[in-house]
Design a protein around this motif. Structure first.
Motif, PDB file in Angstrom:
ATOM      1  N   VAL A  36       0.863  -1.174   0.000  1.00  0.00           N
ATOM      2  CA  VAL A  36       0.000   0.000   0.000  1.00  0.00           C
ATOM      3  C   VAL A  36       0.901   1.225   0.000  1.00  0.00           C
ATOM      4  CG1 VAL A  36      -1.780   1.270   1.246  1.00  0.00           C
ATOM      5  CG2 VAL A  36      -1.744  -1.228   1.346  1.00  0.00           C
ATOM      6  N   ASN A  37       0.656   2.111  -0.941  1.00  0.00           N
ATOM      7  CA  ASN A  37       1.388   3.378  -1.011  1.00  0.00           C
ATOM      8  C   ASN A  37       0.360   4.494  -0.948  1.00  0.00           C
ATOM      9  OD1 ASN A  37       4.084   2.221  -1.658  1.00  0.00           O
ATOM     10  ND2 ASN A  37       2.959   1.492  -3.433  1.00  0.00           N
ATOM     11  N   ILE A  38       0.474   5.337   0.049  1.00  0.00           N
ATOM     12  CA  ILE A  38      -0.462   6.440   0.242  1.00  0.00           C
ATOM     13  C   ILE A  38       0.288   7.752   0.074  1.00  0.00           C
ATOM     14  CG2 ILE A  38      -2.002   7.596   1.866  1.00  0.00           C
ATOM     15  CD1 ILE A  38      -2.494   4.804   3.107  1.00  0.00           C
ATOM     16  N   ASN A  43      -3.497  12.988  -2.400  1.00  0.00           N
ATOM     17  CA  ASN A  43      -4.741  12.354  -1.941  1.00  0.00           C
ATOM     18  C   ASN A  43      -5.063  11.107  -2.771  1.00  0.00           C
ATOM     19  OD1 ASN A  43      -6.640  12.465   0.115  1.00  0.00           O
ATOM     20  ND2 ASN A  43      -8.130  13.564  -1.134  1.00  0.00           N
ATOM     21  N   VAL A  44      -4.040  10.268  -2.986  1.00  0.00           N
ATOM     22  CA  VAL A  44      -4.200   9.032  -3.741  1.00  0.00           C
ATOM     23  C   VAL A  44      -3.603   7.862  -2.968  1.00  0.00           C
ATOM     24  CG1 VAL A  44      -4.198  10.158  -6.011  1.00  0.00           C
ATOM     25  CG2 VAL A  44      -2.053   9.310  -5.052  1.00  0.00           C
ATOM     26  N   ALA A  45      -4.108   6.668  -3.280  1.00  0.00           N
ATOM     27  CA  ALA A  45      -3.567   5.437  -2.711  1.00  0.00           C
ATOM     28  C   ALA A  45      -3.391   4.438  -3.838  1.00  0.00           C
ATOM     29  CB  ALA A  45      -4.490   4.877  -1.643  1.00  0.00           C
ATOM     30  N   TYR A  62      -8.775  10.041  -4.604  1.00  0.00           N
ATOM     31  CA  TYR A  62      -9.848  10.575  -3.768  1.00  0.00           C
ATOM     32  C   TYR A  62     -10.251  11.986  -4.187  1.00  0.00           C
ATOM     33  CZ  TYR A  62      -9.543   6.562  -0.672  1.00  0.00           C
ATOM     34  OH  TYR A  62      -9.584   5.290  -0.173  1.00  0.00           O
ATOM     35  N   ASN A  63      -9.340  12.766  -4.758  1.00  0.00           N
ATOM     36  CA  ASN A  63      -9.697  14.112  -5.221  1.00  0.00           C
ATOM     37  C   ASN A  63     -10.674  14.053  -6.384  1.00  0.00           C
ATOM     38  OD1 ASN A  63      -8.102  15.407  -3.336  1.00  0.00           O
ATOM     39  ND2 ASN A  63      -6.351  15.587  -4.700  1.00  0.00           N
ATOM     40  N   ARG A  64     -10.456  13.156  -7.313  1.00  0.00           N
ATOM     41  CA  ARG A  64     -11.314  13.026  -8.495  1.00  0.00           C
ATOM     42  C   ARG A  64     -12.507  12.109  -8.247  1.00  0.00           C
ATOM     43  NH1 ARG A  64      -9.366  14.668 -13.462  1.00  0.00           N
ATOM     44  NH2 ARG A  64      -7.310  15.583 -13.376  1.00  0.00           N
ATOM     45  N   GLY A  65     -12.457  11.311  -7.166  1.00  0.00           N
ATOM     46  CA  GLY A  65     -13.556  10.409  -6.859  1.00  0.00           C
ATOM     47  C   GLY A  65     -13.627   9.201  -7.777  1.00  0.00           C
TER      48      GLY A  65
END
Length: 176
Positions: A36-38, A43-45, A62-65
């Protein structure tokens, strides 16, 4: 000076990138594991499962949904919207990836998606992270399926489990 040190420390935490390697300790004689790279700044994983031909990668923006799954065995990518009611936040993903799964934990929530037959023409529309994951391979849209339709679309599904906290089934003729 103390305020500058405090601000610098807070910024370092806010923009930190967390890299976690999870070994699959319950399966004997297997090399299956996830990383897992966060990236808190973007704001991505990114979650990768290494399992030979059944390996896969996911990118959660997560920014783009949106999220994408690249399935090695299908030589294809699938892109869909993040269901924020089910998908864990970056903070929860980070916490879950650093904790051991409890033996008596309830099964993780799962989501089923129907994959369209039409290929995505421009993966760049999903942003640089997903474009990098899906560049130069067939990419398809997927729509989450709920209720009775879930049972009629179980043909040809590929399933992934993210850190034993979320299960995803991608159903349809992926890569055909």
């Amino acid at each position: 000076m103390k305020a500058l040190i405090l601000i610098t420390s807070l910024l370092a935490v806010a923009f930190a990138t967390d890299n976690i390697d999870i070994k699959n300790e319950k399966n004997v004689n297997t090399d299956v594991h996830q990383t897992v790279n966060i990236d808190n700044h973007d704001n991505v994983a990114n979650v990768n499962q290494y399992n030979g031909w059944d390996s896969w990668n996911t990118m959660w923006d997560y920014n783009r949904g949106v999220f994408a799954v690249r399935l090695l065995s299908k030589k294809a990518c699938v892109v869909s919207r993040i269901n924020r009611n089910v998908v864990p936040s970056l903070e929860h993903l980070n916490k879950a990836s650093q904790e051991k799964q409890k033996a008596n934990a309830p099964p993780p929530p799962s989501m089923t998606y129907t994959v369209t037959k039409n290929r995505v023409r421009n993966v760049a529309q999903f942003g640089k992270h997903i474009a990098a994951l899906c560049n130069n391979i067939p990419t398809y849209h997927a729509t989450e399926v709920q209720g009775a339709a879930l049972f009629s679309s179980q043909q040809g599904c590929s399933s992934i489990s993210i850190l034993r906290i979320l299960g995803i089934s991608l159903c349809g003729n992926i890569g055909c």
